[in-house]
Write an enzyme that holds these catalytic residues in place. Structure first.
Site, mmCIF file in Angstrom:
data_model
loop_
_atom_site.group_PDB
_atom_site.id
_atom_site.type_symbol
_atom_site.label_atom_id
_atom_site.label_comp_id
_atom_site.label_asym_id
_atom_site.label_seq_id
_atom_site.Cartn_x
_atom_site.Cartn_y
_atom_site.Cartn_z
ATOM 1 N N HIS A 59 1.126 -0.715 0.126
ATOM 2 C CA HIS A 59 -0.067 0.138 -0.044
ATOM 3 C C HIS A 59 1.057 1.299 -0.091
ATOM 4 C CE1 HIS A 59 -2.668 3.173 1.030
ATOM 5 N NE2 HIS A 59 -2.516 3.044 2.440
ATOM 6 N N HIS A 84 3.693 7.201 5.545
ATOM 7 C CA HIS A 84 2.725 7.791 6.068
ATOM 8 C C HIS A 84 1.337 7.206 6.786
ATOM 9 C CE1 HIS A 84 0.344 5.661 2.869
ATOM 10 N NE2 HIS A 84 -1.598 6.032 3.599
ATOM 11 N N ASP A 85 1.572 5.578 7.031
ATOM 12 C CA ASP A 85 1.054 4.585 7.860
ATOM 13 C C ASP A 85 1.491 4.198 8.925
ATOM 14 O OD1 ASP A 85 -1.932 5.234 6.745
ATOM 15 O OD2 ASP A 85 -1.919 3.800 6.026
ATOM 16 N N GLU A 88 0.191 5.712 12.792
ATOM 17 C CA GLU A 88 -0.432 5.387 12.582
ATOM 18 C C GLU A 88 -1.015 4.088 12.926
ATOM 19 O OE1 GLU A 88 -4.051 7.349 10.514
ATOM 20 O OE2 GLU A 88 -4.739 5.659 9.924
ATOM 21 N N ASP A 89 -0.569 2.864 12.174
ATOM 22 C CA ASP A 89 -0.409 2.022 12.534
ATOM 23 C C ASP A 89 0.750 0.840 13.559
ATOM 24 O OD1 ASP A 89 -3.068 1.964 10.666
ATOM 25 O OD2 ASP A 89 -2.107 1.768 9.022
ATOM 26 N N ASP A 150 -3.069 8.222 -1.186
ATOM 27 C CA ASP A 150 -3.784 7.223 -0.350
ATOM 28 C C ASP A 150 -4.819 7.387 -0.635
ATOM 29 O OD1 ASP A 150 -3.857 5.784 1.990
ATOM 30 O OD2 ASP A 150 -4.141 7.310 3.035
HETATM 31 MN MN MN Z 1 -2.784 4.371 3.332
#
Ligand code: MN
Length: 727
Positions: A59, A84-85, A88-89, A150
């Site tokens: 991704h 980018h993630d 957050e993840d 995204d």
């Molecule tokens: Mn994403």
């Protein structure tokens, strides 16, 4: 599950392709940082797979490719897209990113990271997150561009999501992200986002149009070839370096046209346009060359004068430049021809980033810069809550525009429908608050504040010290600047009224020996028939505090010990219905637990979804309903999938419109068809016949879409009826 050797190879390959699309990324330092970001993301997401089963790292890599290839962004954006993630993840923090890649990248990642659910206590998580993303726009527009990349990849891989998530994501996309892409001039991304979102909200229509496009493809391309042949020959004799291609309209825009005009696929005449893109050595000559090519075409095919669109003298506010003409083809049909240079073409397709690339040597602000400044102003205004903000942004994404002149002769662009008051607010808040009208085009007549601006109007605002601010002004402005200014003013005057109301109430209670508390407030809310405390104080401010009435209200027992509506409204409760289960509408279900949304009036057989309202009833909407789309963009966790089978004993309201030639007996034929049909019950009918044209509107009850389509095809067979469509 561990990444297999084969997957590993595929990931590496995709990652390496980034360097083909981004020239600046090959710079030694940049390349090193990009590889470092890739390794970090790879490690951070290790062992995690997306719902589709793919390793998660695919991704961010794909998002980085979109950023480089389709938006034309550079190394910093590629690094941010890869990471980018991560915050957050995974366990990495913004601080880690800042230490490893610097503050700039960390700021971008921060803008791309969602607010964690546990710290959120506002009304709409989605609105708040969207606001947060946009907040970083003031520092860095790249955040939005990466967010769009995204979103595009998430839309491309939406297949593997459960239906209710598909609706949520698809509606958010068409409500906000596609208009945003459009506003930033990312035409191709906007089109793809719209098409993908349409694919999930209206799958049947999407498939149908797509198939028809495939079947007619060959026919179209040979037509384009033949049409282009004489143009090609002529342009070659002038030594132009150019390319002519046929451009097919997107599935979604074809569908929109079919809906708007109530026509069939075969009747959409402008399914494609012809595009001429030419190379130009000397930038100063490109406009002239556009007109030269126009002249060449006009000598071969006759142009329709009223259809000339000159976006080269005045580019659209999203940066779009192109010269459009519509000509009569040899088959007697209208064909649109778009003429543009390679530079114009790149801006048209990649938008903002390309616009920036070419901008460096030019001075002055473009319309796009002005828009970004406007958004930044909005963002600085801390008073607006996230939901108002969402509407403001949405309003600022308007596509149709009017151009007017201010008193100094400068051009100013406004969204279509803007008024004199919008104009005044755009110039200065003080000017707007003392304005009472305007002179348009040096006319003698004074036009009111709600006069709608027309293209080319010269506007001169008239002011007076006698003018008093009116909250109703909000009803006749459309620009976000005017709206938020008016709201601020209204809040100011409202706030002082509320304070005055509180003072009056407390004074009265005091004289009666009471102290204001929550149980008294609840009783008063009921007695004054208002839902919020603020409304209560406003009412007391307006009406005064009547001691007798207060005493009676406080002595009375509360009627309703259950939860009050206003409590529900502000408690931000989770719905009682389990959104993960399919909501089954069948004979056994209580009629109180759901309702058919009056905005779109779905019937069984339509593609539908459910929205859990604040009173926990499920309202059933069509998946394409515009109202539902707005709701879902705010409260995505209240969507529920619906199973809705035809019920023998239940029928639903549907309406059709008939168009045709008026003749004697047509009304009789129409009513006969309806009465003969055992599955349909008519409720109301209205007919208009004027100058030989017949227009009918009929409401009736049917069991499902099958009944309805059956009836429509029977009505269509009536002599002189040309068109029947559901409305
Ligand atoms: Mn994403």
């Amino acid at each position: 599950m561990k990444i297999t050797e084969e997957e590993k190879k595929q990931i590496e390959e995709r990652f390496e392709s980034i360097f083909d699309y981004c020239k600046g990324c090959k710079d030694k330092d940049n390349e090193e940082r990009i590889r470092k970001a890739f390794r970090l993301a790879y490690k951070a997401h290790d062992g995690v797979r997306r719902r589709s089963g793919e390793p998660y790292i695919i991704h961010p890599v794909e998002v980085a490719i979109i950023a480089a290839k389709e938006i034309g962004l550079g190394a910093k954006s590629v690094i941010s897209a890869l990471l980018h993630d991560v915050v957050e993840d995974t366990d990495y923090t913004l601080e880690d990113i800042s230490n490893l890649f610097g503050e700039k990248i960390a700021n971008i990642i921060d803008g791309l990271t969602k607010i964690p659910e546990e710290v959120f206590d506002g009304q709409s998580m989605q609105a708040e997150n969207f606001r947060k993303t946009l907040l970083t726009l003031s520092d860095d527009v790249r955040v939005i561009l990466i967010k769009l990349a995204d979103r595009l990849h998430n839309m491309r891989t939406l297949e593997s999501m459960p239906a209710r998530k598909q609706y949520k994501i698809a509606s958010e996309t068409s409500y906000l992200y596609a208009p945003l892409a459009h506003r930033l001039g990312l035409y191709q991304i906007k089109t793809e986002l719209e098409d993908l979102s349409f694919k999930y909200t209206e799958p049947v229509a999407y498939k149908e149009i797509n198939e028809k496009l495939k079947i007619t493809e060959q026919e179209r391309s040979s037509f384009v070839e033949e049409f282009a042949k004489p143009i090609r020959e002529k342009l070659k004799t002038y030594d132009f370096d150019f390319e002519i291609t046929g451009r097919t309209k997107s599935v979604y825009s074809i569908w929109k046209k079919m809906q708007k005009q109530g026509i069939k696929f075969e009747e959409v005449y402008d399914i494609f346009a012809v595009r001429i893109v030419f190379q130009v050595e000397i930038p100063e000559r490109e406009k002239m060359l556009c007109w030269n090519i126009y002249t060449v075409i006009a000598e071969i095919y006759s142009p329709i004068k009223s259809r000339l669109r000159d976006w080269i003298t005045t580019p659209k506010s999203n940066g779009y430049e192109s010269l459009h003409t519509t000509v009569m083809g040899n088959n007697g049909k209208h064909i649109e021809v778009q003429i543009r240079s390679n530079r114009m073409n790149e801006i048209a397709e990649k938008g903002y980033a390309a616009h920036w690339k070419y901008k460096s040597d030019k001075s002055g602000e473009s319309e796009l810069d002005i828009w970004i400044n406007k958004i930044q102003d909005l963002l600085k205004n801390q008073n607006t809550n996230a939901l108002d903000f969402l509407d403001d942004i949405k309003a600022s994404l308007y596509v149709d525009e009017v151009y007017v002149f201010d008193s100094k002769g400068n051009t100013r662009t406004f969204p279509k429908g803007s008024t004199v008051l919008d104009f005044a607010y755009a110039i200065h808040t003080d000017l707007a608050e003392s304005a009472y009208g305007a002179k348009i085009n040096h006319g003698v007549k004074i036009e009111p504040l709600n006069y709608k601006l027309k293209n080319g109007d010269k506007v001169e605002i008239l002011r007076s010290s006698q003018v008093q601010f009116k909250p109703e002004w909000e009803n006749f402005v459309v620009t976000s600047k005017a709206k938020s200014d008016i709201r601020k003013m209204r809040k100011k005057s409202r706030q002082s009224s509320i304070h005055e109301g509180i003072r009056k109430l407390e004074e009265a209670l005091d004289s009666m020996g009471f102290v204001n508390n929550s149980s008294i407030t609840k009783k008063l809310l009921e007695a004054y028939e208002v839902q919020t405390k603020d409304d209560l104080y406003l009412k007391i401010f307006e009406q005064g505090a009547d001691v007798e009435f207060l005493r009676k209200s406080i002595d009375r027992k509360r009627k309703n010990k259950d939860v009050n509506y206003w409590e529900l409204q502000f408690s931000n409760k989770k719905p009682e219905i389990n959104v993960k289960e399919i909501f089954d509408i069948n004979e056994a279900l209580s009629e109180d637990s759901y309702k058919i949304a009056p905005c779109c009036n779905p019937i069984p057989g339509d593609a539908v979804l459910g929205l859990i309202e604040l009173d926990n009833r499920v309202s059933v909407h069509k998946t394409t309903c515009k109202e539902a789309e707005g709701f879902m963009s705010r409260y995505g966790d209240r969507i529920v999938s619906i199973k809705w089978k035809t019920q023998k004993k239940k029928s639903f309201l549907a309406s059709v419109e008939l168009h045709g030639r008026d003749r004697q007996g047509v009304l009789h034929d129409v009513t006969r068809v309806i009465y003969m049909d055992l599955n349909v019950n008519m409720r109301a009918m209205s007919i208009n016949a004027l100058d030989g044209v017949f227009i009918g509107h009929i409401d009736f009850y049917v069991h499902d879409t099958e009944d309805l389509n059956d009836l429509i095809s029977k009505l269509e067979q009536i002599k002189s009826i040309r068109q029947v469509r559901r409305v």
